[in-house]
Design a protein around this motif. Structure first.
Motif, PDB file in Angstrom:
ATOM      1  N   LEU A 115      34.235 103.032  71.030  1.00  0.00           N
ATOM      2  CA  LEU A 115      34.570 102.338  72.269  1.00  0.00           C
ATOM      3  C   LEU A 115      34.188 103.131  73.511  1.00  0.00           C
ATOM      4  CD1 LEU A 115      35.809  99.816  73.506  1.00  0.00           C
ATOM      5  CD2 LEU A 115      38.042 100.963  73.442  1.00  0.00           C
ATOM      6  N   LEU A 116      34.479 104.423  73.520  1.00  0.00           N
ATOM      7  CA  LEU A 116      34.236 105.213  74.731  1.00  0.00           C
ATOM      8  C   LEU A 116      32.829 105.800  74.798  1.00  0.00           C
ATOM      9  CD1 LEU A 116      37.649 107.101  75.123  1.00  0.00           C
ATOM     10  CD2 LEU A 116      36.902 104.949  76.175  1.00  0.00           C
ATOM     11  N   LEU A 117      32.257 106.159  73.633  1.00  0.00           N
ATOM     12  CA  LEU A 117      30.946 106.811  73.633  1.00  0.00           C
ATOM     13  C   LEU A 117      29.792 105.886  73.254  1.00  0.00           C
ATOM     14  CD1 LEU A 117      31.489 110.358  72.065  1.00  0.00           C
ATOM     15  CD2 LEU A 117      30.958 109.779  74.426  1.00  0.00           C
ATOM     16  N   GLY A 118      30.081 104.807  72.519  1.00  0.00           N
ATOM     17  CA  GLY A 118      29.004 103.952  72.040  1.00  0.00           C
ATOM     18  C   GLY A 118      28.287 104.542  70.844  1.00  0.00           C
ATOM     19  N   MET A 119      29.010 105.285  70.007  1.00  0.00           N
ATOM     20  CA  MET A 119      28.454 105.918  68.807  1.00  0.00           C
ATOM     21  C   MET A 119      29.326 105.559  67.605  1.00  0.00           C
ATOM     22  SD  MET A 119      28.024 109.975  67.935  1.00  0.00           S
ATOM     23  CE  MET A 119      29.798 110.198  67.614  1.00  0.00           C
ATOM     24  N   MET A 198      28.575 101.737  55.198  1.00  0.00           N
ATOM     25  CA  MET A 198      29.464 101.486  56.339  1.00  0.00           C
ATOM     26  C   MET A 198      30.686 100.703  55.872  1.00  0.00           C
ATOM     27  SD  MET A 198      29.788 102.063  59.597  1.00  0.00           S
ATOM     28  CE  MET A 198      28.140 102.418  60.193  1.00  0.00           C
ATOM     29  N   LYS A 199      31.872 101.280  56.049  1.00  0.00           N
ATOM     30  CA  LYS A 199      33.106 100.687  55.527  1.00  0.00           C
ATOM     31  C   LYS A 199      33.594  99.519  56.376  1.00  0.00           C
ATOM     32  CE  LYS A 199      34.788 104.997  53.443  1.00  0.00           C
ATOM     33  NZ  LYS A 199      35.889 106.016  53.455  1.00  0.00           N
ATOM     34  N   ARG A 200      33.467  99.617  57.685  1.00  0.00           N
ATOM     35  CA  ARG A 200      34.002  98.587  58.588  1.00  0.00           C
ATOM     36  C   ARG A 200      32.926  98.166  59.579  1.00  0.00           C
ATOM     37  NH1 ARG A 200      37.654 102.703  58.108  1.00  0.00           N
ATOM     38  NH2 ARG A 200      39.669 102.203  57.132  1.00  0.00           N
ATOM     39  N   PRO A 201      31.858  97.541  59.118  1.00  0.00           N
ATOM     40  CA  PRO A 201      30.762  97.204  60.033  1.00  0.00           C
ATOM     41  C   PRO A 201      31.152  96.235  61.141  1.00  0.00           C
ATOM     42  CG  PRO A 201      30.460  96.140  57.900  1.00  0.00           C
ATOM     43  CD  PRO A 201      31.583  97.114  57.732  1.00  0.00           C
ATOM     44  N   VAL A 202      32.042  95.273  60.840  1.00  0.00           N
ATOM     45  CA  VAL A 202      32.433  94.300  61.857  1.00  0.00           C
ATOM     46  C   VAL A 202      33.255  94.970  62.954  1.00  0.00           C
ATOM     47  CG1 VAL A 202      33.734  92.189  62.317  1.00  0.00           C
ATOM     48  CG2 VAL A 202      32.350  92.368  60.232  1.00  0.00           C
ATOM     49  N   LEU A 203      34.242  95.763  62.536  1.00  0.00           N
ATOM     50  CA  LEU A 203      35.081  96.456  63.517  1.00  0.00           C
ATOM     51  C   LEU A 203      34.242  97.423  64.349  1.00  0.00           C
ATOM     52  CD1 LEU A 203      37.764  97.292  64.778  1.00  0.00           C
ATOM     53  CD2 LEU A 203      38.103  98.859  62.839  1.00  0.00           C
ATOM     54  N   GLU A 204      33.424  98.222  63.679  1.00  0.00           N
ATOM     55  CA  GLU A 204      32.622  99.207  64.411  1.00  0.00           C
ATOM     56  C   GLU A 204      31.618  98.508  65.329  1.00  0.00           C
ATOM     57  OE1 GLU A 204      31.524 102.892  63.320  1.00  0.00           O
ATOM     58  OE2 GLU A 204      32.714 103.087  61.494  1.00  0.00           O
ATOM     59  N   GLY A 205      30.994  97.444  64.828  1.00  0.00           N
ATOM     60  CA  GLY A 205      30.042  96.712  65.656  1.00  0.00           C
ATOM     61  C   GLY A 205      30.699  96.090  66.877  1.00  0.00           C
ATOM     62  N   THR A 206      31.900  95.559  66.696  1.00  0.00           N
ATOM     63  CA  THR A 206      32.629  94.947  67.819  1.00  0.00           C
ATOM     64  C   THR A 206      32.939  95.986  68.888  1.00  0.00           C
ATOM     65  OG1 THR A 206      33.627  93.300  66.345  1.00  0.00           O
ATOM     66  CG2 THR A 206      34.703  93.677  68.473  1.00  0.00           C
ATOM     67  N   LEU A 207      33.389  97.169  68.461  1.00  0.00           N
ATOM     68  CA  LEU A 207      33.709  98.231  69.413  1.00  0.00           C
ATOM     69  C   LEU A 207      32.455  98.734  70.125  1.00  0.00           C
ATOM     70  CD1 LEU A 207      36.347 100.248  67.340  1.00  0.00           C
ATOM     71  CD2 LEU A 207      36.789  98.815  69.349  1.00  0.00           C
ATOM     72  N   LEU A 208      31.343  98.823  69.392  1.00  0.00           N
ATOM     73  CA  LEU A 208      30.090  99.255  70.020  1.00  0.00           C
ATOM     74  C   LEU A 208      29.626  98.253  71.072  1.00  0.00           C
ATOM     75  CD1 LEU A 208      28.071 100.574  66.922  1.00  0.00           C
ATOM     76  CD2 LEU A 208      28.993 101.943  68.799  1.00  0.00           C
ATOM     77  N   VAL A 209      29.692  96.983  70.732  1.00  0.00           N
ATOM     78  CA  VAL A 209      29.290  95.943  71.697  1.00  0.00           C
ATOM     79  C   VAL A 209      30.202  95.976  72.915  1.00  0.00           C
ATOM     80  CG1 VAL A 209      29.148  93.455  72.078  1.00  0.00           C
ATOM     81  CG2 VAL A 209      28.204  94.459  69.979  1.00  0.00           C
ATOM     82  N   ALA A 210      31.512  96.153  72.688  1.00  0.00           N
ATOM     83  CA  ALA A 210      32.456  96.220  73.804  1.00  0.00           C
ATOM     84  C   ALA A 210      32.113  97.378  74.732  1.00  0.00           C
ATOM     85  CB  ALA A 210      33.880  96.361  73.279  1.00  0.00           C
ATOM     86  N   HIS A 211      31.733  98.507  74.138  1.00  0.00           N
ATOM     87  CA  HIS A 211      31.361  99.665  74.958  1.00  0.00           C
ATOM     88  C   HIS A 211      30.203  99.328  75.892  1.00  0.00           C
ATOM     89  CE1 HIS A 211      30.123 103.741  76.128  1.00  0.00           C
ATOM     90  NE2 HIS A 211      28.886 103.346  75.837  1.00  0.00           N
TER      91      HIS A 211
END
Length: 351
Positions: A115-119, A198-211
């Motif tokens: 969320l904060l770094l985009g990584m 990748m264990k949580r691709p949807v969650l991680e992808g959502t946070l990356l897009v939000a960033h």
């Protein structure tokens, strides 16, 4: 530099019969534990993370206050440092230095990294875990895999295309290339979302897009397109240089391990790592990663304990006759750049 360049005696110690060399690490671990250096430090991390959060909030407030001004480039410089500190915070969370339990460590890591770094926290943790298991090991350590740069003469001899061209001049190009490292981490994170690991691709992808919605949305809403692009160039460029300046001195220019070389855990970590001296300022700048040897031996050790662990570890390595590398910050960069130039020599000779 290959592991054969170490004294033969050291290489043989990795697979002696009789006294199992794993006990060398066991004895060091006992000394470290007896000194209480593996205990969690909640007050330290509360103060440190609180300071980083305040700095981030102050940077955002300054950005909103200044509006469409070229003075925003100063904010970009400050936020590059804050993002570097966020990266160090994500690193400590991933190693469970902050929390002993997995769930709060992962939650904190996802919020800070994604969320904060985009990584991607999951992608980076998988990559970093493999690095810790086999530092500087060709074929096993992803940090020395040939990509744009080559890390050994063997890799240089096989380089083609862009790596072959860059490899000829990689020492001179190293810091300019680091300006792209922040963007490279984000690009690799999005690409990794399709990976089966990748264990949580949807969650991680959502946070990356939000960033990136917040990041680019905020920039192009407050700033004109030209100023926004300049802000991105300064911010991401300096952020990449900061990350590279923290991670490059730790292993670059240290011995590379060939396939088939056998070393026990203690020697595998100590012989491939370099500590950086410099006192409180270097400790703060590198987030404790200047104690790279101790960090590799005890990855979950809280940052404020690493200084005391360094004294114990250096003395213990002296007892065993194990080479222990420690140098200044500028000297560590010189050694890394000298290594990059050396391994690129075959490409220059071929020209």
């Amino acid at each position: 530099m290959l592991i054969e360049s170490l004294p033969t005696r050291e290489r043989e110690k990795g697979h002696e019969n009789g006294r199992e060399k794993g006990s060398d690490f066991s004895e060091l671990s006992r000394r470290i534990t007896d000194a209480g250096l593996l205990r969690r430090r909640p007050l330290y991390y509360t103060l440190r993370f609180g300071a980083v959060a305040l700095a981030l909030g102050g940077g955002v407030a300054a950005f909103l206050t200044l509006g469409n001004s070229w003075s925003q480039l100063l904010v970009a410089v400050a936020l590059a440092v804050v993002f570097g500190q966020l990266g160090l915070a994500a690193h400590d969370l991933a190693h469970r230095q902050v929390f002993s339990r997995r769930r709060p460590s992962e939650t904190g890591g996802l919020l800070v990294a994604n969320l904060l770094l985009g990584m991607s926290y999951g992608w980076w943790m998988n990559k970093h875990t493999r690095h810790h298991a086999n530092p500087n090991h060709e074929g096993k350590d992803p940090d020395v895999s040939p990509d744009i740069l080559v890390w050994s003469r063997r890799q240089a001899s096989k380089a083609e295309g862009l790596p072959r061209f860059v490899g000829k001049h990689q020492a001179a190009l190293f810091f300019p290339l680091l300006t792209l490292e922040g963007l490279n981490l984000s690009f690799s994170s999005f690409r990794a979302l399709r990976s089966p690991s990748m264990k949580r691709p949807v969650l991680e992808g959502t946070l990356l897009v939000a960033h990136f919605v917040l990041y680019f949305g905020g920039l192009f809403t407050v700033l004109s397109p030209g100023k926004a692009l300049a802000f991105i160039a300064v911010h991401q460029g300096l952020f990449g240089i900061y990350l590279g300046s923290v991670f490059a001195p730790n292993h670059k220019g240290m011995p590379m391990i060939e396939e088939g070389t056998r070393l026990d855990f203690l020697r595998r970590q100590v012989l491939t790592s370099r500590n950086v001296r410099g006192g409180v300022l270097v400790d703060a700048f590198m987030g404790g990663l200047n104690y790279q040897i101790e960090h590799h031996l005890f990855p979950s050790m809280p940052t404020p304990a690493l200084g005391r662990a360094q004294v114990i570890t250096e003395r213990y390595c002296a007892e065993l006759g194990v080479p222990y590398c420690q140098t200044g910050l500028l000297a560590s960069h010189r050694e890394a750049l000298r290594h990059l130039r050396s391994v690129g020599q075959p490409l220059r000779d071929a020209r």
